[in-house]
Design a protein around this motif. Structure first.
Motif, PDB file in Angstrom:
ATOM      1  N   LEU A 150       0.812  -1.223   0.000  1.00  0.00           N
ATOM      2  CA  LEU A 150       0.000   0.000   0.000  1.00  0.00           C
ATOM      3  C   LEU A 150       0.843   1.271   0.000  1.00  0.00           C
ATOM      4  N   TYR A 151       2.154   1.131  -0.107  1.00  0.00           N
ATOM      5  CA  TYR A 151       3.017   2.309  -0.068  1.00  0.00           C
ATOM      6  C   TYR A 151       2.682   3.253  -1.230  1.00  0.00           C
ATOM      7  N   GLY A 152       2.482   4.518  -0.906  1.00  0.00           N
ATOM      8  CA  GLY A 152       2.213   5.519  -1.930  1.00  0.00           C
ATOM      9  C   GLY A 152       0.775   5.574  -2.402  1.00  0.00           C
ATOM     10  N   CYS A 153      -0.095   4.739  -1.832  1.00  0.00           N
ATOM     11  CA  CYS A 153      -1.503   4.735  -2.240  1.00  0.00           C
ATOM     12  C   CYS A 153      -2.276   5.817  -1.480  1.00  0.00           C
ATOM     13  N   PRO A 154      -3.373   6.304  -2.052  1.00  0.00           N
ATOM     14  CA  PRO A 154      -4.220   7.267  -1.322  1.00  0.00           C
ATOM     15  C   PRO A 154      -4.783   6.635  -0.057  1.00  0.00           C
ATOM     16  N   LYS A 155      -5.170   7.487   0.889  1.00  0.00           N
ATOM     17  CA  LYS A 155      -5.760   6.980   2.123  1.00  0.00           C
ATOM     18  C   LYS A 155      -7.042   6.213   1.820  1.00  0.00           C
ATOM     19  N   MET A 156      -7.326   5.255   2.688  1.00  0.00           N
ATOM     20  CA  MET A 156      -8.488   4.401   2.463  1.00  0.00           C
ATOM     21  C   MET A 156      -9.788   5.205   2.542  1.00  0.00           C
ATOM     22  N   ASN A 157     -10.679   4.927   1.594  1.00  0.00           N
ATOM     23  CA  ASN A 157     -12.032   5.474   1.631  1.00  0.00           C
ATOM     24  C   ASN A 157     -13.010   4.313   1.472  1.00  0.00           C
ATOM     25  N   GLY A 158     -14.278   4.640   1.310  1.00  0.00           N
ATOM     26  CA  GLY A 158     -15.274   3.586   1.211  1.00  0.00           C
ATOM     27  C   GLY A 158     -15.035   2.647   0.046  1.00  0.00           C
ATOM     28  N   GLY A 159     -14.653   3.220  -1.091  1.00  0.00           N
ATOM     29  CA  GLY A 159     -14.405   2.399  -2.274  1.00  0.00           C
ATOM     30  C   GLY A 159     -13.223   1.466  -2.089  1.00  0.00           C
ATOM     31  N   PHE A 160     -12.129   2.016  -1.573  1.00  0.00           N
ATOM     32  CA  PHE A 160     -10.941   1.194  -1.351  1.00  0.00           C
ATOM     33  C   PHE A 160     -11.204   0.128  -0.286  1.00  0.00           C
ATOM     34  N   LEU A 161     -11.995   0.491   0.736  1.00  0.00           N
ATOM     35  CA  LEU A 161     -12.329  -0.482   1.772  1.00  0.00           C
ATOM     36  C   LEU A 161     -13.112  -1.652   1.181  1.00  0.00           C
ATOM     37  N   GLY A 162     -14.052  -1.330   0.297  1.00  0.00           N
ATOM     38  CA  GLY A 162     -14.823  -2.388  -0.354  1.00  0.00           C
ATOM     39  C   GLY A 162     -13.938  -3.295  -1.190  1.00  0.00           C
TER      40      GLY A 162
ATOM     41  N   SER B  53       2.565  -4.950 -15.586  1.00  0.00           N
ATOM     42  CA  SER B  53       3.188  -3.657 -15.279  1.00  0.00           C
ATOM     43  C   SER B  53       2.292  -2.505 -15.725  1.00  0.00           C
ATOM     44  N   GLN B  54       1.725  -2.627 -16.925  1.00  0.00           N
ATOM     45  CA  GLN B  54       0.849  -1.571 -17.432  1.00  0.00           C
ATOM     46  C   GLN B  54      -0.423  -1.459 -16.594  1.00  0.00           C
ATOM     47  N   LEU B  55      -1.005  -2.607 -16.244  1.00  0.00           N
ATOM     48  CA  LEU B  55      -2.204  -2.586 -15.407  1.00  0.00           C
ATOM     49  C   LEU B  55      -1.908  -1.976 -14.045  1.00  0.00           C
ATOM     50  N   TYR B  56      -0.762  -2.341 -13.489  1.00  0.00           N
ATOM     51  CA  TYR B  56      -0.404  -1.840 -12.160  1.00  0.00           C
ATOM     52  C   TYR B  56      -0.147  -0.340 -12.199  1.00  0.00           C
ATOM     53  N   ASP B  57       0.490   0.131 -13.262  1.00  0.00           N
ATOM     54  CA  ASP B  57       0.729   1.571 -13.386  1.00  0.00           C
ATOM     55  C   ASP B  57      -0.585   2.336 -13.528  1.00  0.00           C
ATOM     56  N   ARG B  58      -1.536   1.746 -14.225  1.00  0.00           N
ATOM     57  CA  ARG B  58      -2.797   2.444 -14.514  1.00  0.00           C
ATOM     58  C   ARG B  58      -3.778   2.383 -13.346  1.00  0.00           C
ATOM     59  N   TYR B  59      -3.806   1.246 -12.654  1.00  0.00           N
ATOM     60  CA  TYR B  59      -4.779   1.059 -11.573  1.00  0.00           C
ATOM     61  C   TYR B  59      -4.072   0.731 -10.257  1.00  0.00           C
ATOM     62  N   LYS B  60      -2.993   1.428  -9.978  1.00  0.00           N
ATOM     63  CA  LYS B  60      -2.135   1.072  -8.848  1.00  0.00           C
ATOM     64  C   LYS B  60      -2.896   1.028  -7.526  1.00  0.00           C
ATOM     65  N   ALA B  61      -3.653   2.070  -7.225  1.00  0.00           N
ATOM     66  CA  ALA B  61      -4.321   2.147  -5.923  1.00  0.00           C
ATOM     67  C   ALA B  61      -5.334   1.020  -5.751  1.00  0.00           C
ATOM     68  N   LYS B  62      -6.187   0.832  -6.742  1.00  0.00           N
ATOM     69  CA  LYS B  62      -7.223  -0.198  -6.637  1.00  0.00           C
ATOM     70  C   LYS B  62      -6.605  -1.587  -6.546  1.00  0.00           C
ATOM     71  N   LEU B  63      -5.618  -1.857  -7.399  1.00  0.00           N
ATOM     72  CA  LEU B  63      -4.978  -3.172  -7.377  1.00  0.00           C
ATOM     73  C   LEU B  63      -4.215  -3.391  -6.071  1.00  0.00           C
ATOM     74  N   SER B  64      -3.621  -2.332  -5.545  1.00  0.00           N
ATOM     75  CA  SER B  64      -2.860  -2.464  -4.303  1.00  0.00           C
ATOM     76  C   SER B  64      -3.778  -2.813  -3.138  1.00  0.00           C
ATOM     77  N   TYR B  65      -4.921  -2.134  -3.035  1.00  0.00           N
ATOM     78  CA  TYR B  65      -5.863  -2.456  -1.961  1.00  0.00           C
ATOM     79  C   TYR B  65      -6.447  -3.853  -2.145  1.00  0.00           C
ATOM     80  N   PHE B  66      -6.696  -4.218  -3.397  1.00  0.00           N
ATOM     81  CA  PHE B  66      -7.209  -5.564  -3.661  1.00  0.00           C
ATOM     82  C   PHE B  66      -6.171  -6.618  -3.276  1.00  0.00           C
TER      83      PHE B  66
END
Length: 255
Positions: free
Chosen positions: A91-103, A196-209
């Motif tokens: 989760l390093y560098g990801c935005p703080k958790m919100n409702g969407g990320f928590l889900g 790598s491309q998916l991770y760069d594009r959707y880093k926050a969502k994939l990281s929380y997942f």
């Protein structure tokens, strides 16, 4: 430090849950050139590195297998600490958790808990893992572990083949190792660029997942008994990965 020695160290890192091979490549100053050369299918300069990685994986795999056989709960507790602490680097560098990320994290946790299968056994397996699972595990884990911050060994835990690979290393099960190796080659050649491309594009969502997947899959590493030594080993494993993630974070920023 020559590539062979770096490879051995990387092999040790890749075996431990929670340790990111991609971040280790950054620390050794290999990441950018390695990715560029892999995209060009230019692997000849890295043959000593690959040899060292294989040697490191075999040495650490045999060591972990021996320790697990004799100290099952202590080993599982140590690996559990490593695994849970890796969520910090994921989760390093990801935005703080919100409702969407928590889900997303909860969804990942549920999927991880369902997919992970039986607790680690490292021996005496009554049910063989399919070659397809080994192949896919090799492909996904290898591609994932090259991405900084993502522990590839956690993918193997999620797919239920982490302990199988330890047993295969200890018993020199050539067939299993070749199937896994073939998957690893495919993951490096075909999947790395896509992931790598998916991770760069959707880093926050994939990281929380992925953090959720790690949390859910940790149920396979719960020790059968609790005692002060078992808890201490857990704390050591947790601290090792937690504080190493501080170094990883600095390297990721520098990159």
């Amino acid at each position: 430090m020559n590539l062979w020695i770096k490879g051995i160290i990387l092999g040790f890192v890749m075996v431990m849950p929670g340790m990111s091979g991609g971040t280790a490549f950054l620390i050794f100053g290999l990441y950018e050139d390695l990715i560029k050369d892999l995209m060009k299918r230019n692997i000849k300069p890295y043959l000593p590195l690959i040899g060292g990685i294989i040697a490191g994986i075999f040495i650490s795999g045999m060591a972990f297998g021996f320790v697990f056989e004799n100290y099952r709960d202590a080993t599982v507790s140590f690996l559990l600490g490593c695994l849970l602490a890796s969520i910090k680097s994921v989760l390093y560098g990801c935005p703080k958790m919100n409702g969407g990320f928590l889900g997303i994290a909860i969804l990942g946790t549920m999927i991880g808990a369902v997919m992970v299968g039986e607790p680690l056994s490292f021996g005496g397996m009554e049910e063989e893992v399919s070659f397809l699972a080994l192949f896919i595990g090799g492909a996904l884990a290898t591609a994932a572990m090259i991405i900084p911050g993502i522990p590839g060994s956690s993918v193997l835990i999620l797919m239920g083949v982490y302990d199988v690979m330890f047993v295969s290393i200890n018993e020199l099960d050539i067939v299993n190792l070749l199937v896994f190796g073939a998957g690893a080659i495919m993951g490096t050649v075909l999947l790395l660029n896509i992931l790598s491309q998916l991770y760069d594009r959707y880093k926050a969502k994939l990281s929380y997942f992925f953090a959720g997947l790690i949390l859910g899959s940790s149920r396979s590493m719960v020790p059968s008994t609790l005692s002060v030594p078992i808890i201490m080993v857990f704390v050591i494993g947790f601290a090792l990965v937690w504080f190493s993630s501080n170094r990883q974070g600095g390297e990721l920023e520098a990159a």
